[in-house]
Write a protein that holds these residues in place. Sequence first.
Motif, PDB file in Angstrom:
ATOM      1  N   LYS A  96      54.651  60.038  32.135  1.00 41.37           N
ATOM      2  CA  LYS A  96      55.587  59.924  31.023  1.00 41.37           C
ATOM      3  C   LYS A  96      55.770  58.484  30.572  1.00 41.37           C
ATOM      4  O   LYS A  96      56.264  58.230  29.475  1.00 41.37           O
ATOM      5  CB  LYS A  96      56.941  60.521  31.415  1.00 41.37           C
ATOM      6  N   MET A  97      55.382  57.528  31.429  1.00 40.84           N
ATOM      7  CA  MET A  97      55.514  56.118  31.063  1.00 40.84           C
ATOM      8  C   MET A  97      54.316  55.610  30.276  1.00 40.84           C
ATOM      9  O   MET A  97      54.339  54.496  29.760  1.00 40.84           O
ATOM     10  CB  MET A  97      55.693  55.267  32.327  1.00 40.84           C
TER      11      MET A  97
ATOM     12  N   SER B 188      72.786  59.273  36.924  1.00 37.64           N
ATOM     13  CA  SER B 188      71.520  59.374  37.650  1.00 37.64           C
ATOM     14  C   SER B 188      70.800  60.644  37.200  1.00 37.64           C
ATOM     15  O   SER B 188      70.770  61.646  37.931  1.00 37.64           O
ATOM     16  CB  SER B 188      71.763  59.393  39.163  1.00 37.64           C
ATOM     17  N   PRO B 189      70.210  60.633  36.009  1.00 36.53           N
ATOM     18  CA  PRO B 189      69.569  61.856  35.506  1.00 36.53           C
ATOM     19  C   PRO B 189      68.411  62.337  36.369  1.00 36.53           C
ATOM     20  O   PRO B 189      68.069  63.516  36.338  1.00 36.53           O
ATOM     21  CB  PRO B 189      69.090  61.451  34.107  1.00 36.53           C
TER      22      PRO B 189
ATOM     23  N   ILE C 225      66.259  68.879  29.753  1.00 37.95           N
ATOM     24  CA  ILE C 225      65.715  68.740  28.400  1.00 37.95           C
ATOM     25  C   ILE C 225      66.224  67.467  27.736  1.00 37.95           C
ATOM     26  O   ILE C 225      65.491  66.776  27.023  1.00 37.95           O
ATOM     27  CB  ILE C 225      66.065  69.980  27.564  1.00 37.95           C
ATOM     28  N   GLN C 226      67.484  67.142  27.986  1.00 34.75           N
ATOM     29  CA  GLN C 226      68.075  65.950  27.377  1.00 34.75           C
ATOM     30  C   GLN C 226      67.327  64.685  27.774  1.00 34.75           C
ATOM     31  O   GLN C 226      67.149  63.772  26.960  1.00 34.75           O
ATOM     32  CB  GLN C 226      69.545  65.842  27.789  1.00 34.75           C
ATOM     33  N   HIS C 227      66.869  64.637  28.997  1.00 31.51           N
ATOM     34  CA  HIS C 227      66.189  63.438  29.498  1.00 31.51           C
ATOM     35  C   HIS C 227      64.676  63.616  29.568  1.00 31.51           C
ATOM     36  O   HIS C 227      63.988  62.771  30.166  1.00 31.51           O
ATOM     37  CB  HIS C 227      66.734  63.076  30.884  1.00 31.51           C
ATOM     38  N   GLY C 228      64.165  64.654  28.957  1.00 33.52           N
ATOM     39  CA  GLY C 228      62.721  64.861  28.904  1.00 33.52           C
ATOM     40  C   GLY C 228      62.086  65.112  30.247  1.00 33.52           C
ATOM     41  O   GLY C 228      60.945  64.679  30.488  1.00 33.52           O
TER      42      GLY C 228
END
Length: 694
Positions: A44-45, A508-509, A593-596
């Motif tokens: 994801k990065m 801390s997601p 979902i909010q934080h992918g």
Amino acid sequence: MWEQRSARGAFLWVLSGVYLCGFLSVYVQIPGLYGREGILPARKMLRFSDKTFWEQLKDSPTLLWLGPQLGLDTEQGLELICLLGALLSLGALLFRRFRDSLVFLLLWVLYLSVYQVGQVFLYFQWDSLLLETGFLAVLVAPLHALRWKTSMWNTHDGITFWLVRWLLFRLMFASGVVKLTSRCPTWWGLTALTYHYETQCIPTPVAWYAHQLPVWFQKLSIVATYVIEIGIPWLFFLPSRRLRIFSFYAQVLLQILIILTGNYNFFNVLTIALCFSLLDDQHMSCQPVKKAQHRGRLFSLRSLGTLMELSIFGVLVFWSVKYFDLQINWDKGLVESRTAFTYHEFMQWLRSLIFPSIWIAAASLGWEILKGMYRSAIVRGFLWKLWATVQWAIFSCAAAAMFTISLVPYTYVEYESNGQLWPPVHQMFSAVDRYQLANSYGLFRRMTGVGGRPEVVVEGSYDRQTWMEIEFMYKPGNMSTMPPVVAPHQPRLDWQMWFAALGPHSQSPWFASFVYKLLQGNKDVIRLVQNDESLYPFRSVSPTYIKAQLYKYWFTEFDPSGHTSHSWWRRRHVEEFFPVVFLGDPVLDSILIQHGLKDNPPPRRSQDAPLPSGLLYIRNFLKQFPDSLLLHSLLITVVVLRLLQALFGDSPRPGAPKRGREKPPAERKKQKANSSQGETKAPGGDTGRKNKSS
């Protein structure tokens, strides 16, 4: 035989071991942390696009962009980078030839590549410190490919090695200053250590005993910490050899005490490596310092130097007694102490010393540059002199540039001084900031857990009625489990659990992703929690429900009667940390979902190619060993091999001429004088012979 008998050699050798620990510690945790279905997938990065490789490298400097060209996904690319870094650092540990500038450049590039995708699990001050130290090692280490003559390469040693000393000063001075600039009442009240041992991330068994020490001793220990971190670093730049040696042992003593009481991975060993910049080669090899021939002048210089050293020690003692109001209470047999200055007075003192410290450091660097210029000027032979001068000019400019950009993070401890820096200095720092060449430091800024150590306890259930705690390998959980000794390995999930407990779970997601993986029964994530499957309560069937509770933990107290408790900890429930969730739970899905963090991973690449299959074989072989045991076993093996090298390395090779009897000093001196009248040869092939006296 040992290159460690030189200060620079010891620094490079210890740094090689730190690199080995860093790469291996990350490698064993890659599947659970950064894998395709890990907590925070590294892919994801990286945003692969139509940009060229160099454009992508400019956006994010990491070698992982080359993964697709090698047939590797991001996880496999990380594994390859860590294995290459571990092999190179192991070679540098065992073989002097590997402690080369190009090898350390490659190690720095590899660790920077991992750091770029490490996210919250790799954003620690010691990771930044390793990158900054590793880049300085590129300047400090010899370049064997160009090292035609040993004396030609030593002209810049003091210049580049000075940068390591400057980094040590910034690290220690900032770590002491931020404790007071944070206005933390425990640091100002000298009571921080009464909480520190039980509230640090992963304490050792020694921390339990240190916690039992009397309060007056804990307060006196903080005074000593301030002296070591704020006062003694000013001695780093003085010309007195004995003061620098004293500073070395003071800093090393502090780091050893921290190692004994806390699991701070490779950080303290890395700091000790920086401390070698305070020593000279004579001290490392236990050789006496050469004495001058003029005894009268020598006596006067010694007397003046001793007087200066005693004066400095007197200033340190006076400063400690005055500003911490040290008083001996003979009746109670203790030393009383308190902070005898205000925050406003301290900030005034700090503000008035920031720029003088910069000028003192600049003068010290200038002196090293002048000494390097002198060493270049006395080299014999025109071409050798020219070659030495070119080296001196290059490394002097590099040292001046590194010193300049480091002023920006150094002055972060006092923002008014930071704003007064010349604007081009900020521009230089901004241009290289992404490469972690210079960073700000400040450890233990504020003391957490004053009212009790906050700890998150994860629980699972099949029926929402009977809950079982999920115990971690390293962080406190079971109250009767002895604190572990895990350094230099860093269990990064356990560390983040400590940070997560300091605030609500919304800060801390990644924790929601961790819970989601446990509900799925992800084996790689479970391995981060427990290597031994028999200790994981849901090894057969994944839990249907998971929740997390917040507790306060304290060390148990020592019983003066001699009866010791069977528990190391005591705890009290505080509140719910994370609500009850299950697979398909709308609350959990909305956070992910909010934080992918909830998406389907891309199709796995083929494992049939030699490189992916080889990486898979190594992974399957090493996963059967516990993480910390693997690292400890390798380090013990390295130490044994180095001892064998020290014992048998000097034995003559078969067919080599014998050394014979050691010649007396007078004969060696005479032989050296005769040899100096021999033939000298310049690199261009010019030879000349001195006329001998008849």
